[in-house]
Write an enzyme that holds these catalytic residues in place. Structure first.
Site, mmCIF file in Angstrom:
data_model
loop_
_atom_site.group_PDB
_atom_site.id
_atom_site.type_symbol
_atom_site.label_atom_id
_atom_site.label_comp_id
_atom_site.label_asym_id
_atom_site.label_seq_id
_atom_site.Cartn_x
_atom_site.Cartn_y
_atom_site.Cartn_z
ATOM 1 N N GLU A 109 -10.572 3.828 7.097
ATOM 2 C CA GLU A 109 -9.510 4.690 7.645
ATOM 3 C C GLU A 109 -10.221 5.840 8.377
ATOM 4 O O GLU A 109 -9.882 6.175 9.497
ATOM 5 C CB GLU A 109 -8.635 5.236 6.503
ATOM 6 C CG GLU A 109 -7.519 6.191 6.941
ATOM 7 C CD GLU A 109 -6.796 6.851 5.754
ATOM 8 O OE1 GLU A 109 -7.334 6.827 4.622
ATOM 9 O OE2 GLU A 109 -5.695 7.408 5.966
ATOM 10 N N HIS A 119 0.854 -1.205 0.000
ATOM 11 C CA HIS A 119 0.000 0.000 0.000
ATOM 12 C C HIS A 119 0.884 1.248 0.000
ATOM 13 O O HIS A 119 1.322 1.728 1.043
ATOM 14 C CB HIS A 119 -0.908 -0.025 1.239
ATOM 15 C CG HIS A 119 -1.948 1.051 1.260
ATOM 16 N ND1 HIS A 119 -3.305 0.794 1.226
ATOM 17 C CD2 HIS A 119 -1.848 2.409 1.297
ATOM 18 C CE1 HIS A 119 -3.978 1.935 1.258
ATOM 19 N NE2 HIS A 119 -3.108 2.936 1.303
#
Ligand code: HPA
Ligand code: ZN
Length: 328
Positions: free
Chosen positions: A193, A10
């Site tokens: 998130e 990521h």
């Protein structure tokens, strides 16, 4: 810690640009970017939304394929210096010629060229995940999906979703994700998130990704955690990013160890390392200090990432051999 072999899944390519690199390009092109830098040279911003604005301002100096060739080489050299032997980067056709397919092919050729050079020189392999920008909206995501599908192959392996998580709902991007899935692409999406468990659950239902970017807020819902573990969905966790942007209050409060203990497949990445003042070495060092991670936890992270990588099997075998060679 630095020499331990690592796999990172990521990483936003532009978000990995060293500030000195962006400042140098701005000077070369006479673009005034003074507003996005602090006196000490780092990126200046407050909070996630402002981060995205500064990020997009930095991208304005990446004006053509040659800039992306230089960026890719600089980023991979830095990653390799932290023991990273394989990395996947989010690539955004929006920042590479405005999601125009012909332009995207030119940018991509330059990125692939740099990746091949980095593999020869630094022993690191790069694969790409094409990523629309969520706050640019679902219609523009369709143009990006077309770019992704047309260039899907040994290098471009997946399709993702980045940008402001609280704008639009996951289902607004179903058309693009369905098209990418039908083309045979691997899928991941940022969720959880900033959004809560409902955002993670809707993302799983509507986009059906194999991996989730962050996903940490799923930890608030035990039934959802169990579901993620059962389905074998992999979380691309970026603890340093979460602490820096205050998505979690502190390292101590980060759910990574708890998620692993509850059977969730977890990997560790840096997200946008210079923006968040982190590196893969720092992530590992802090995990060791705060959660007492040692050899066995780092081995688990490595093997999970190796299995969850979107590359083809030939590449996976080559990366596996590189891990064994590093260990002597
Ligand atoms: N989160 C979401 N979108 C992004 C990020 C990030 O960290 N970096 C670049 N786009
Ligand atoms: Zn991210």
């Amino acid at each position: 810690m630095r020499d331990l072999p690592k796999i990172e899944l990521h990483l936003h390519l532009e978000g990995a640009a060293p500030p000195a690199f962006i400042r140098g390009l701005a000077r070369e092109k006479n673009i005034d970017l003074s507003g996005i830098f602090r006196e000490d040279g780092g990126y200046a911003y407050k909070g996630f939304d402002h981060f995205l604005q500064v990020y997009e301002a930095a991208c304005t100096v990446l004006t053509g394929p040659e800039e992306f060739r230089r960026l890719t080489l600089a980023v991979l050299e830095e990653s390799a210096s932290h023991g990273v032997i394989y990395t996947e980067a989010f690539l955004s056709p929006e920042f590479c010629g405005g999601a125009d397919l012909a332009a995207w092919r030119d940018y991509l050729a330059a990125i692939e060229d740099a990746a091949a050079e980095a593999e020869r020189t630094f022993g690191i392999t790069l694969r790409g995940i094409v990523t629309p920008i969520r706050h640019f909206g679902p219609e523009r995501a369709k143009a990006t999906a077309r770019c992704a599908i047309e260039t899907f192959g040994p290098f471009i392996r997946g399709f993702g979703l980045a940008g402001a998580e609280m704008m639009h709902r996951p289902g607004d991007f179903s058309w693009s994700f369905d098209a990418a899935r039908e083309a045979g692409m691997h899928l991941t999406a940022h969720a959880g998130e900033w959004g809560g468990p409902d955002m993670v659950a809707d993302t799983i239902r509507d986009l059906r990704p194999e991996r989730i970017g962050h996903g940490i807020n799923a930890s608030r819902d035990p039934a959802l955690v169990e579901d993620i573990a059962e389905r074998g969905i992999v979380l691309e966790v970026c603890p340093g990013s979460n602490v820096f942007l205050a998505a979690v209050p502190s390292w101590r409060d980060h759910p990574i160890a708890d998620l692993m203990a509850r059977g969730v497949k977890v990997t560790v990445s840096t997200d946008d390392p210079p923006f968040f003042h982190t590196t893969m070495t720092k992530e590992y060092e802090t995990l060791a200090k705060v959660f007492d991670f040692g050899e066995s936890e780092f081995e688990t992270l490595l093997q999970t990432a190796l299995s969850a990588a979107f590359c083809d099997e030939e590449t996976r075998g080559r990366v596996k051999a590189r891990i064994e060679a590093r260990r002597g």
